[in-house]
Design a protein around this motif. Structure first.
Motif, PDB file in Angstrom:
ATOM      1  N   ALA A  98       0.778  -1.077   0.042  1.00  0.00           N
ATOM      2  CA  ALA A  98      -0.401  -0.136  -0.002  1.00  0.00           C
ATOM      3  C   ALA A  98       0.694   1.465  -0.159  1.00  0.00           C
ATOM      4  O   ALA A  98       0.430   2.103  -1.109  1.00  0.00           O
ATOM      5  CB  ALA A  98      -0.884   0.533   1.001  1.00  0.00           C
ATOM      6  N   VAL A  99       2.126   1.399   0.494  1.00  0.00           N
ATOM      7  CA  VAL A  99       2.541   2.160   0.678  1.00  0.00           C
ATOM      8  C   VAL A  99       3.159   2.810  -0.752  1.00  0.00           C
ATOM      9  O   VAL A  99       3.963   3.100  -0.933  1.00  0.00           O
ATOM     10  CB  VAL A  99       4.019   2.214   2.125  1.00  0.00           C
ATOM     11  N   LEU A 100       4.034   1.728  -0.617  1.00  0.00           N
ATOM     12  CA  LEU A 100       4.264   1.362  -2.397  1.00  0.00           C
ATOM     13  C   LEU A 100       3.893   1.983  -3.401  1.00  0.00           C
ATOM     14  O   LEU A 100       4.459   2.856  -4.476  1.00  0.00           O
ATOM     15  CB  LEU A 100       4.638  -0.224  -2.909  1.00  0.00           C
ATOM     16  N   ALA A 101       2.367   1.778  -3.766  1.00  0.00           N
ATOM     17  CA  ALA A 101       1.577   1.895  -4.315  1.00  0.00           C
ATOM     18  C   ALA A 101       1.292   3.354  -4.295  1.00  0.00           C
ATOM     19  O   ALA A 101       0.890   4.326  -4.941  1.00  0.00           O
ATOM     20  CB  ALA A 101      -0.075   1.492  -4.361  1.00  0.00           C
ATOM     21  N   SER A 102       1.160   4.021  -3.358  1.00  0.00           N
ATOM     22  CA  SER A 102       0.794   5.199  -2.624  1.00  0.00           C
ATOM     23  C   SER A 102       2.214   6.065  -3.293  1.00  0.00           C
ATOM     24  O   SER A 102       2.260   7.474  -4.180  1.00  0.00           O
ATOM     25  CB  SER A 102       0.799   5.751  -1.522  1.00  0.00           C
ATOM     26  N   VAL A 108       2.383  12.469  -4.834  1.00  0.00           N
ATOM     27  CA  VAL A 108       3.028  12.166  -3.284  1.00  0.00           C
ATOM     28  C   VAL A 108       4.359  11.959  -3.133  1.00  0.00           C
ATOM     29  O   VAL A 108       5.433  12.406  -2.839  1.00  0.00           O
ATOM     30  CB  VAL A 108       2.598  10.628  -3.046  1.00  0.00           C
ATOM     31  N   GLU A 109       5.441  11.490  -4.213  1.00  0.00           N
ATOM     32  CA  GLU A 109       6.660  11.699  -4.817  1.00  0.00           C
ATOM     33  C   GLU A 109       7.209  12.900  -5.795  1.00  0.00           C
ATOM     34  O   GLU A 109       7.878  13.629  -4.875  1.00  0.00           O
ATOM     35  CB  GLU A 109       7.273  11.016  -6.169  1.00  0.00           C
ATOM     36  N   ALA A 110       6.798  13.927  -5.907  1.00  0.00           N
ATOM     37  CA  ALA A 110       6.709  15.337  -5.697  1.00  0.00           C
ATOM     38  C   ALA A 110       6.830  15.514  -4.220  1.00  0.00           C
ATOM     39  O   ALA A 110       8.080  16.796  -4.196  1.00  0.00           O
ATOM     40  CB  ALA A 110       5.670  16.306  -6.511  1.00  0.00           C
ATOM     41  N   VAL A 111       5.836  15.335  -3.167  1.00  0.00           N
ATOM     42  CA  VAL A 111       6.424  16.051  -2.273  1.00  0.00           C
ATOM     43  C   VAL A 111       7.151  15.264  -1.411  1.00  0.00           C
ATOM     44  O   VAL A 111       7.546  16.297  -0.764  1.00  0.00           O
ATOM     45  CB  VAL A 111       4.892  15.254  -1.466  1.00  0.00           C
ATOM     46  N   VAL A 112       6.869  14.087  -1.628  1.00  0.00           N
ATOM     47  CA  VAL A 112       8.160  13.496  -0.767  1.00  0.00           C
ATOM     48  C   VAL A 112       9.840  14.234  -1.227  1.00  0.00           C
ATOM     49  O   VAL A 112      11.393  14.603  -0.854  1.00  0.00           O
ATOM     50  CB  VAL A 112       8.473  12.133  -1.007  1.00  0.00           C
ATOM     51  N   ILE A 170      11.720   1.953   0.426  1.00  0.00           N
ATOM     52  CA  ILE A 170      10.486   2.420  -0.923  1.00  0.00           C
ATOM     53  C   ILE A 170      11.420   3.625  -0.880  1.00  0.00           C
ATOM     54  O   ILE A 170      11.454   4.520  -2.077  1.00  0.00           O
ATOM     55  CB  ILE A 170       9.523   2.628  -0.249  1.00  0.00           C
ATOM     56  N   TYR A 171      11.401   4.305  -0.176  1.00  0.00           N
ATOM     57  CA  TYR A 171      11.516   5.683  -0.189  1.00  0.00           C
ATOM     58  C   TYR A 171      13.767   5.671  -0.475  1.00  0.00           C
ATOM     59  O   TYR A 171      13.484   6.765  -1.207  1.00  0.00           O
ATOM     60  CB  TYR A 171      11.959   6.389   0.924  1.00  0.00           C
ATOM     61  N   VAL A 176      17.452   7.749  -4.220  1.00  0.00           N
ATOM     62  CA  VAL A 176      18.879   7.724  -3.880  1.00  0.00           C
ATOM     63  C   VAL A 176      18.792   6.986  -5.197  1.00  0.00           C
ATOM     64  O   VAL A 176      19.785   6.923  -5.915  1.00  0.00           O
ATOM     65  CB  VAL A 176      19.015   7.041  -2.096  1.00  0.00           C
ATOM     66  N   SER A 177      18.594   4.772  -5.047  1.00  0.00           N
ATOM     67  CA  SER A 177      19.166   4.062  -6.130  1.00  0.00           C
ATOM     68  C   SER A 177      18.179   4.095  -7.712  1.00  0.00           C
ATOM     69  O   SER A 177      18.982   3.867  -7.517  1.00  0.00           O
ATOM     70  CB  SER A 177      19.252   2.721  -5.115  1.00  0.00           C
ATOM     71  N   ARG A 178      17.198   4.553  -7.453  1.00  0.00           N
ATOM     72  CA  ARG A 178      16.496   4.670  -7.939  1.00  0.00           C
ATOM     73  C   ARG A 178      16.049   3.133  -8.895  1.00  0.00           C
ATOM     74  O   ARG A 178      15.732   3.108 -10.028  1.00  0.00           O
ATOM     75  CB  ARG A 178      16.542   5.559  -8.991  1.00  0.00           C
TER      76      ARG A 178
END
Length: 201
Positions: A98-102, A108-112, A170-171, A176-178
Motif C-alpha cells: 500500500a505504501v509502495l502504491a501510494s 506523493v513522489e513530488a511531495v517526498v 521504498i523511499y 537514492v538508488s532508483r
C-alpha cells in the motif's frame, strides 16, 4: 496569512468561496510540484494554475515555503490503511504494498522530493516531516503489537523500528538508488522485517 474576516468566512461557510479558493490553490501547488519540482515552483505559477491572483496567495500564505508546507500536510493527511490479516508477515507485506502504491502517485513522489530538497533549510518543513513520520510509524507499529498479543512474536524492543524497516527501502530506492520496486521486492522486504521481529516462516 488570512485576515480576520477571511478566517470568519471560512469558519461560517466551510463550503464557501474561501474554502474553494484554498482547495484550488493547494491542488494547484501539488500540480506545480509534479510539473516543475520544488526548485522551480513559484507563487505566480501556482496562481495561474489555480485561476486566482497572486496577491490572494501572498495574503493568505505569505511565502512559497508556507504554501508548500500546507499543501504537503494536506496531502500527507491521507492515511495508508493498517492491515489486520492475523499474520505479521502478511500484514507487513500488505502495508508495504500500500505504501509502495501510494509512493508511486505523482503527487506523493513530488511531495517526498520537495521535503528532501528543502531538508533542514526550513525548520517548519523539517519538523512537519518528523512529526508526520513519527505518527505514521506509531500507527504502523500496531501491526507488531497485535502480533505480540497473538503470541506470534516476542515483545520487540522497538515496534516502530520494525515498521520503519518496511517503509524505508521504498523511499531509499525512490530518492537514492532508483532501483526497481515491484511485488517481489516488497515480499523480500516483508520477509526480512518479519524475520527480524521473530516471526516463524
Amino acid at each position: 496569512m488570512a485576515s480576520t474576516s477571511e478566517r470568519a468566512l471560512t469558519q461560517k461557510r466551510p463550503g464557501g468561496r474561501s474554502a474553494r479558493v484554498r482547495a484550488a490553490v493547494l491542488k494547484a501547488t501539488l500540480e506545480e510540484l509534479v510539473a516543475v519540482g520544488y526548485g522551480l515552483l513559484t507563487i505566480e505559477g501556482v496562481a495561474e494554475r489555480a485561476g486566482v491572483h497572486k496577491t490572494t496567495i501572498y495574503r493568505r500564505w505569505g511565502d512559497r515555503e508556507t504554501l508548500v508546507l500546507e499543501a504537503m500536510l494536506e496531502r500527507g493527511s491521507r492515511e495508508v490503511p493498517i492491515p489486520d490479516t492475523g499474520s505479521l508477515r502478511q500484514d507487513l507485506l500488505e502495508y508495504g504494498r500500500a505504501v509502495l502504491a501510494s509512493s508511486m502517485e505523482p503527487e506523493v513522489e513530488a511531495v517526498v522530493r520537495a521535503v528532501a530538497a528543502i531538508g533542514d533549510s526550513d525548520p517548519r518543513v523539517a519538523e512537519a516531516a518528523r512529526t508526520f513520520w513519527r505518527t505514521r510509524f506509531a500507527l504502523a507499529s500496531r501491526m507488531i503489537e497485535r502480533a505480540t498479543e497473538r503470541g506470534e512474536i516476542p515483545p520487540p524492543p522497538d515496534a516502530a523500528l520494525i515498521a520503519e524497516m518496511v517503509i524505508a527501502p521504498i523511499y531509499f530506492r525512490m530518492l537514492v538508488s532508483r532501483e526497481r520496486m515491484d511485488s517481489e521486492f516488497m515480499e523480500r522486504v516483508a520477509d526480512l522485517a518479519a524475520e527480524v521481529a521473530g516471526a516463524q516462516r
